[in-house]
Structure formats: C-alpha cells, structure tokens
Design a protein around this motif. Sequence first.
Motif, PDB file in Angstrom:
ATOM      1  N   ASN A  32      -3.429   9.989 -67.274  1.00  0.00           N
ATOM      2  CA  ASN A  32      -3.450   9.575 -66.189  1.00  0.00           C
ATOM      3  C   ASN A  32      -3.735  10.791 -64.937  1.00  0.00           C
ATOM      4  OD1 ASN A  32      -0.520  10.343 -65.654  1.00  0.00           O
ATOM      5  ND2 ASN A  32      -0.339   8.473 -66.899  1.00  0.00           N
ATOM      6  N   VAL A  33      -2.929  11.856 -65.132  1.00  0.00           N
ATOM      7  CA  VAL A  33      -3.110  12.856 -64.187  1.00  0.00           C
ATOM      8  C   VAL A  33      -3.586  14.145 -65.099  1.00  0.00           C
ATOM      9  CG1 VAL A  33      -1.994  14.437 -62.394  1.00  0.00           C
ATOM     10  CG2 VAL A  33      -1.368  11.789 -62.854  1.00  0.00           C
ATOM     11  N   GLY A  54      -7.373   8.018 -59.976  1.00  0.00           N
ATOM     12  CA  GLY A  54      -7.755   7.435 -58.773  1.00  0.00           C
ATOM     13  C   GLY A  54      -8.332   8.560 -57.748  1.00  0.00           C
ATOM     14  N   GLY A  55      -8.380   9.854 -58.016  1.00  0.00           N
ATOM     15  CA  GLY A  55      -8.517  10.875 -56.933  1.00  0.00           C
ATOM     16  C   GLY A  55      -7.670  11.313 -56.184  1.00  0.00           C
ATOM     17  N   SER A  56      -6.280  11.113 -56.188  1.00  0.00           N
ATOM     18  CA  SER A  56      -5.300  11.680 -55.362  1.00  0.00           C
ATOM     19  C   SER A  56      -5.348  13.051 -55.753  1.00  0.00           C
ATOM     20  CB  SER A  56      -4.166  10.938 -55.573  1.00  0.00           C
ATOM     21  OG  SER A  56      -4.297   9.810 -54.870  1.00  0.00           O
ATOM     22  N   ILE A  57      -5.256  14.231 -54.948  1.00  0.00           N
ATOM     23  CA  ILE A  57      -5.060  15.631 -55.174  1.00  0.00           C
ATOM     24  C   ILE A  57      -3.699  16.240 -54.413  1.00  0.00           C
ATOM     25  CG2 ILE A  57      -6.341  17.726 -54.835  1.00  0.00           C
ATOM     26  CD1 ILE A  57      -9.086  16.306 -55.010  1.00  0.00           C
ATOM     27  N   LEU A  58      -3.191  17.208 -55.277  1.00  0.00           N
ATOM     28  CA  LEU A  58      -2.290  17.986 -54.779  1.00  0.00           C
ATOM     29  C   LEU A  58      -2.593  19.536 -55.099  1.00  0.00           C
ATOM     30  CD1 LEU A  58       0.565  18.467 -53.819  1.00  0.00           C
ATOM     31  CD2 LEU A  58       1.483  18.101 -55.923  1.00  0.00           C
ATOM     32  N   TYR A  59      -2.430  20.363 -54.308  1.00  0.00           N
ATOM     33  CA  TYR A  59      -2.608  21.703 -54.426  1.00  0.00           C
ATOM     34  C   TYR A  59      -1.502  22.685 -53.930  1.00  0.00           C
ATOM     35  CZ  TYR A  59      -7.817  21.034 -54.244  1.00  0.00           C
ATOM     36  OH  TYR A  59      -9.101  20.504 -54.279  1.00  0.00           O
ATOM     37  N   THR A  60      -1.199  23.715 -54.551  1.00  0.00           N
ATOM     38  CA  THR A  60      -0.197  24.610 -54.128  1.00  0.00           C
ATOM     39  C   THR A  60      -0.628  25.316 -52.774  1.00  0.00           C
ATOM     40  OG1 THR A  60       1.461  26.300 -54.780  1.00  0.00           O
ATOM     41  CG2 THR A  60      -0.800  26.737 -55.225  1.00  0.00           C
ATOM     42  N   ASN A  61       0.257  25.583 -51.986  1.00  0.00           N
ATOM     43  CA  ASN A  61      -0.143  26.088 -50.664  1.00  0.00           C
ATOM     44  C   ASN A  61      -0.901  27.607 -50.654  1.00  0.00           C
ATOM     45  OD1 ASN A  61       1.131  24.181 -49.317  1.00  0.00           O
ATOM     46  ND2 ASN A  61       3.062  25.323 -49.140  1.00  0.00           N
ATOM     47  N   ARG A  71     -12.699  15.913 -61.021  1.00  0.00           N
ATOM     48  CA  ARG A  71     -12.387  15.392 -62.148  1.00  0.00           C
ATOM     49  C   ARG A  71     -13.650  14.411 -62.374  1.00  0.00           C
ATOM     50  NH1 ARG A  71      -6.913  12.177 -64.002  1.00  0.00           N
ATOM     51  NH2 ARG A  71      -7.783  11.361 -65.845  1.00  0.00           N
ATOM     52  N   ASP A  72     -14.287  14.614 -63.745  1.00  0.00           N
ATOM     53  CA  ASP A  72     -15.292  13.702 -64.032  1.00  0.00           C
ATOM     54  C   ASP A  72     -14.703  12.901 -65.240  1.00  0.00           C
ATOM     55  OD1 ASP A  72     -17.620  12.366 -65.268  1.00  0.00           O
ATOM     56  OD2 ASP A  72     -18.743  14.139 -65.038  1.00  0.00           O
TER      57      ASP A  72
END
Length: 115
Positions: A32-33, A54-61, A71-72
């Motif tokens: 899933n992630v 679903g496209g939700s993105i999280l980056y480190t600062n 993601r494909d």
Amino acid sequence: QVQLVESGGGLVQAGGSRRLSCAASGSIFTINVMGWYRQAPGKQRELVGRIATGGSILYTNSVEGRFTISRDNAKNTVYLQMNSLKPEDTAVYYCWATSSLAQYWGQGTQVTVSS
C-alpha cells in the motif's frame, strides 16, 4: 513475499541530479505504501520520502524542495528524483514498502555526491 530491487545509484557531482528506481515483485497486491530511506556512514537510517497508492506524499524536511518521489502503480515501481545534490546526501538509499502485515526492504544502492 515482496522483493524490492533498487537501481540508479552512483557517483554524482554536487549540484547534480540522479534518479533512483525501485521495482517490486512477488506479492505486489499487498503493498500500500512505498518509499525511500537512506543511511549515511555512522548514522541511523532515516526517512527520505513515502508515497501511498492514492498519491499522498511525505518528505523529510532535509530533502523537501530538492527531491521528488513518484510511483507508477502499473509498473509496481517507485522513483526518487534527486536534484541539487549535496555531499551530505551521500548514503546508501533503500527502497521500502509496506503491507498490513509486514515491511519490506531493498538491498540498497549507493549514492555518492562529490564536492
């Protein structure tokens, strides 16, 4: 089970760009992630970025604004576009994926940024 294979690492000059790829195989339907972590010599492994189905993105600062994760889903592949690279970005970069039951790790790909 899930197998993750990274590619795209190598030597790059400071200020340059590099794109990492991670292809997943096996029980792909459970994922899933997906995302990227990195580990520099003498330091703990840290999150770089994550992207959900679903496209939700999280980056480190420390990388936000310079790195882009994508993601494909059709290819079961996650990418990390790295721009404006700095020597402190030097690390082994690990692909990561998770299901409801387990987490999976790639073997890592070395990215070395020279000054």
